[in-house]
Design a protein around this motif. Structure first.
Motif, PDB file in Angstrom:
ATOM      1  N   SER A 180       0.846  -1.188   0.000  1.00 15.04           N
ATOM      2  CA  SER A 180       0.000   0.000   0.000  1.00 15.04           C
ATOM      3  C   SER A 180       0.883   1.241   0.000  1.00 15.04           C
ATOM      4  O   SER A 180       2.085   1.177   0.290  1.00 15.04           O
ATOM      5  CB  SER A 180      -0.898   0.013   1.240  1.00 15.04           C
ATOM      6  OG  SER A 180      -0.111   0.209   2.416  1.00 15.04           O
ATOM      7  N   ALA A 181       0.275   2.391  -0.323  1.00 16.16           N
ATOM      8  CA  ALA A 181       1.026   3.641  -0.275  1.00 16.16           C
ATOM      9  C   ALA A 181       1.569   3.874   1.131  1.00 16.16           C
ATOM     10  O   ALA A 181       2.685   4.369   1.311  1.00 16.16           O
ATOM     11  CB  ALA A 181       0.128   4.806  -0.704  1.00 16.16           C
ATOM     12  N   GLU A 182       0.789   3.507   2.130  1.00 17.72           N
ATOM     13  CA  GLU A 182       1.235   3.673   3.518  1.00 17.72           C
ATOM     14  C   GLU A 182       2.456   2.795   3.799  1.00 17.72           C
ATOM     15  O   GLU A 182       3.432   3.236   4.420  1.00 17.72           O
ATOM     16  CB  GLU A 182       0.103   3.313   4.481  1.00 17.72           C
ATOM     17  CG  GLU A 182       0.477   3.471   5.939  1.00 17.72           C
ATOM     18  CD  GLU A 182      -0.693   3.186   6.875  1.00 17.72           C
ATOM     19  OE1 GLU A 182      -0.486   3.247   8.102  1.00 17.72           O
ATOM     20  OE2 GLU A 182      -1.794   2.900   6.371  1.00 17.72           O
ATOM     21  N   ASP A 183       2.422   1.525   3.333  1.00 20.21           N
ATOM     22  CA  ASP A 183       3.563   0.623   3.517  1.00 20.21           C
ATOM     23  C   ASP A 183       4.822   1.211   2.889  1.00 20.21           C
ATOM     24  O   ASP A 183       5.903   1.223   3.497  1.00 20.21           O
ATOM     25  CB  ASP A 183       3.288  -0.736   2.865  1.00 20.21           C
ATOM     26  CG  ASP A 183       2.220  -1.532   3.589  1.00 20.21           C
ATOM     27  OD1 ASP A 183       2.010  -1.295   4.803  1.00 20.21           O
ATOM     28  OD2 ASP A 183       1.582  -2.374   2.941  1.00 20.21           O
ATOM     29  N   VAL A 223      -2.599  -2.048  -8.206  1.00 19.33           N
ATOM     30  CA  VAL A 223      -3.739  -2.872  -7.795  1.00 19.33           C
ATOM     31  C   VAL A 223      -4.730  -1.894  -7.177  1.00 19.33           C
ATOM     32  O   VAL A 223      -4.557  -1.440  -6.045  1.00 19.33           O
ATOM     33  CB  VAL A 223      -3.321  -3.952  -6.785  1.00 19.33           C
ATOM     34  CG1 VAL A 223      -4.533  -4.804  -6.385  1.00 19.33           C
ATOM     35  CG2 VAL A 223      -2.217  -4.832  -7.362  1.00 19.33           C
ATOM     36  N   TRP A 224      -5.739  -1.521  -7.934  1.00 16.72           N
ATOM     37  CA  TRP A 224      -6.604  -0.411  -7.548  1.00 16.72           C
ATOM     38  C   TRP A 224      -7.245  -0.631  -6.188  1.00 16.72           C
ATOM     39  O   TRP A 224      -7.814  -1.685  -5.910  1.00 16.72           O
ATOM     40  CB  TRP A 224      -7.697  -0.202  -8.618  1.00 16.72           C
ATOM     41  CG  TRP A 224      -7.093   0.277  -9.912  1.00 16.72           C
ATOM     42  CD1 TRP A 224      -6.950  -0.414 -11.057  1.00 16.72           C
ATOM     43  CD2 TRP A 224      -6.523   1.578 -10.158  1.00 16.72           C
ATOM     44  NE1 TRP A 224      -6.313   0.341 -12.011  1.00 16.72           N
ATOM     45  CE2 TRP A 224      -6.045   1.575 -11.478  1.00 16.72           C
ATOM     46  CE3 TRP A 224      -6.358   2.724  -9.373  1.00 16.72           C
ATOM     47  CZ2 TRP A 224      -5.409   2.670 -12.047  1.00 16.72           C
ATOM     48  CZ3 TRP A 224      -5.742   3.820  -9.936  1.00 16.72           C
ATOM     49  CH2 TRP A 224      -5.289   3.798 -11.260  1.00 16.72           C
ATOM     50  N   TYR A 228       0.628  -1.171  -4.869  1.00 16.53           N
ATOM     51  CA  TYR A 228       1.519  -1.328  -6.026  1.00 16.53           C
ATOM     52  C   TYR A 228       2.376  -2.586  -5.872  1.00 16.53           C
ATOM     53  O   TYR A 228       2.712  -3.000  -4.751  1.00 16.53           O
ATOM     54  CB  TYR A 228       2.435  -0.101  -6.152  1.00 16.53           C
ATOM     55  CG  TYR A 228       1.703   1.207  -6.164  1.00 16.53           C
ATOM     56  CD1 TYR A 228       1.212   1.737  -7.352  1.00 16.53           C
ATOM     57  CD2 TYR A 228       1.496   1.920  -4.985  1.00 16.53           C
ATOM     58  CE1 TYR A 228       0.527   2.951  -7.359  1.00 16.53           C
ATOM     59  CE2 TYR A 228       0.816   3.136  -4.985  1.00 16.53           C
ATOM     60  CZ  TYR A 228       0.333   3.640  -6.180  1.00 16.53           C
ATOM     61  OH  TYR A 228      -0.336   4.836  -6.190  1.00 16.53           O
ATOM     62  N   LYS A 229       2.756  -3.156  -7.043  1.00 19.76           N
ATOM     63  CA  LYS A 229       3.603  -4.340  -6.998  1.00 19.76           C
ATOM     64  C   LYS A 229       4.417  -4.443  -8.280  1.00 19.76           C
ATOM     65  O   LYS A 229       4.115  -3.798  -9.296  1.00 19.76           O
ATOM     66  CB  LYS A 229       2.777  -5.607  -6.815  1.00 19.76           C
ATOM     67  CG  LYS A 229       1.875  -5.927  -8.006  1.00 19.76           C
ATOM     68  CD  LYS A 229       1.148  -7.247  -7.810  1.00 19.76           C
ATOM     69  CE  LYS A 229       0.235  -7.560  -9.015  1.00 19.76           C
ATOM     70  NZ  LYS A 229      -0.380  -8.907  -8.899  1.00 19.76           N
ATOM     71  N   ILE A 230       5.452  -5.278  -8.238  1.00 21.54           N
ATOM     72  CA  ILE A 230       6.168  -5.712  -9.436  1.00 21.54           C
ATOM     73  C   ILE A 230       5.976  -7.219  -9.512  1.00 21.54           C
ATOM     74  O   ILE A 230       6.358  -7.944  -8.585  1.00 21.54           O
ATOM     75  CB  ILE A 230       7.671  -5.357  -9.369  1.00 21.54           C
ATOM     76  CG1 ILE A 230       7.860  -3.840  -9.436  1.00 21.54           C
ATOM     77  CG2 ILE A 230       8.420  -6.048 -10.519  1.00 21.54           C
ATOM     78  CD1 ILE A 230       9.312  -3.406  -9.375  1.00 21.54           C
ATOM     79  N   ASP A 231       5.385  -7.702 -10.599  1.00 23.05           N
ATOM     80  CA  ASP A 231       5.160  -9.136 -10.740  1.00 23.05           C
ATOM     81  C   ASP A 231       6.457  -9.865 -11.066  1.00 23.05           C
ATOM     82  O   ASP A 231       7.428  -9.278 -11.557  1.00 23.05           O
ATOM     83  CB  ASP A 231       4.140  -9.400 -11.852  1.00 23.05           C
ATOM     84  CG  ASP A 231       2.733  -9.020 -11.424  1.00 23.05           C
ATOM     85  OD1 ASP A 231       2.353  -9.324 -10.278  1.00 23.05           O
ATOM     86  OD2 ASP A 231       2.019  -8.402 -12.239  1.00 23.05           O
TER      87      ASP A 231
END
Length: 232
Positions: A180-183, A223-224, A228-231
């Motif tokens: 998450s943006a917080e993470d 991921v709405w 966010y991620k990198i696969d």
């Protein structure tokens, strides 16, 4: 490491006060009073961080920030009397690493400066972590070296700010995991996250653009509603 900081503000009283705050923390400082003078000083001498006001004569902070970013990835802390989100986003989009609204508390200023310097210069090419190769990540053709604070693709170094590198290293080090943006803010900025903070979104956007320009792939997936991620 002795850090030299360039303070850029047309208000000489504010610039002088910022210099006093930072000198009290052990930093060496130098002053400039418009964007062009800042560029001249950066060309003539080495600095480790720039504290950059937005509203200045001759060349404002936004233009100065753009020009600094054309040549260097030095950390930039932008100062502004404007508190609106769009002003903050504009400042970050031009290349600033962080944004502080005037008037500010001296402790907040010094904390932001320390955080930026820590992110930018905490890694060393001789770090023992790199001895067994654990500091190097490889994903989607990228080589991400934590010890040297660099990212390469096809033999070319991708120009990233310390903040962008921190985000990339975090996501690439946990492929498939959604942050998450917080993470991301808490792990990269090492500060408490406040709701409606657009800082992460802006830095993700700039990082995506740089990755797409160099690799042809944005790599970072949104991921709405989650993060966010990198696969793999």
């Amino acid at each position: 490491m002795d850090h030299r900081i360039l303070i850029v503000d047309d208000d000489k009283e504010i610039a002088g006060l910022v210099a006093i705050y930072l000198k009290n923390e052990g930093y060496e400082t130098e002053l400039a009073h418009d964007g062009q003078e800042a560029l001249d000083k950066l060309a003539a001498s080495e600095f480790h961080l720039v504290v950059l006001d937005v509203m200045m004569p001759r060349m404002d902070g936004l233009e100065a920030c753009r020009r600094i970013r054309e040549k260097a990835e030095i950390p930039i802390l932008m100062l502004s009397a404007k508190a609106e989100d769009m002003d903050k986003i504009l400042g970050l989009m031009t290349g600033a690493d962080d944004y502080l609204v005037k008037p500010f508390h001296p402790l907040e200023l010094t904390a932001r400066v320390k955080s930026l310097l820590r992110r930018a210069y905490r890694y060393s090419p001789v770090s023992p972590e790199s001895a067994d190769g654990s500091a190097v990540l490889r994903i989607h053709g990228l080589t991400i070296n934590k010890a040297t604070h660099t990212a390469e693709f096809d033999g070319r170094t991708i120009k990233l700010t310390s903040t962008e590198f921190g985000i990339l290293h975090l996501l690439a080090g946990h492929p498939g995991r959604v942050f998450s943006a917080e993470d991301i803010f808490q792990q990269v900025w090492k500060e408490k996250y406040f709701e409606s903070n657009n800082t992460v979104m802006v830095h993700i956007s700039k990082l995506r653009d740089k990755l797409e320009q160099e690799t042809g792939n944005k790599l970072i997936t949104t991921v709405w509603g989650v993060g966010y991620k990198i696969d793999v």
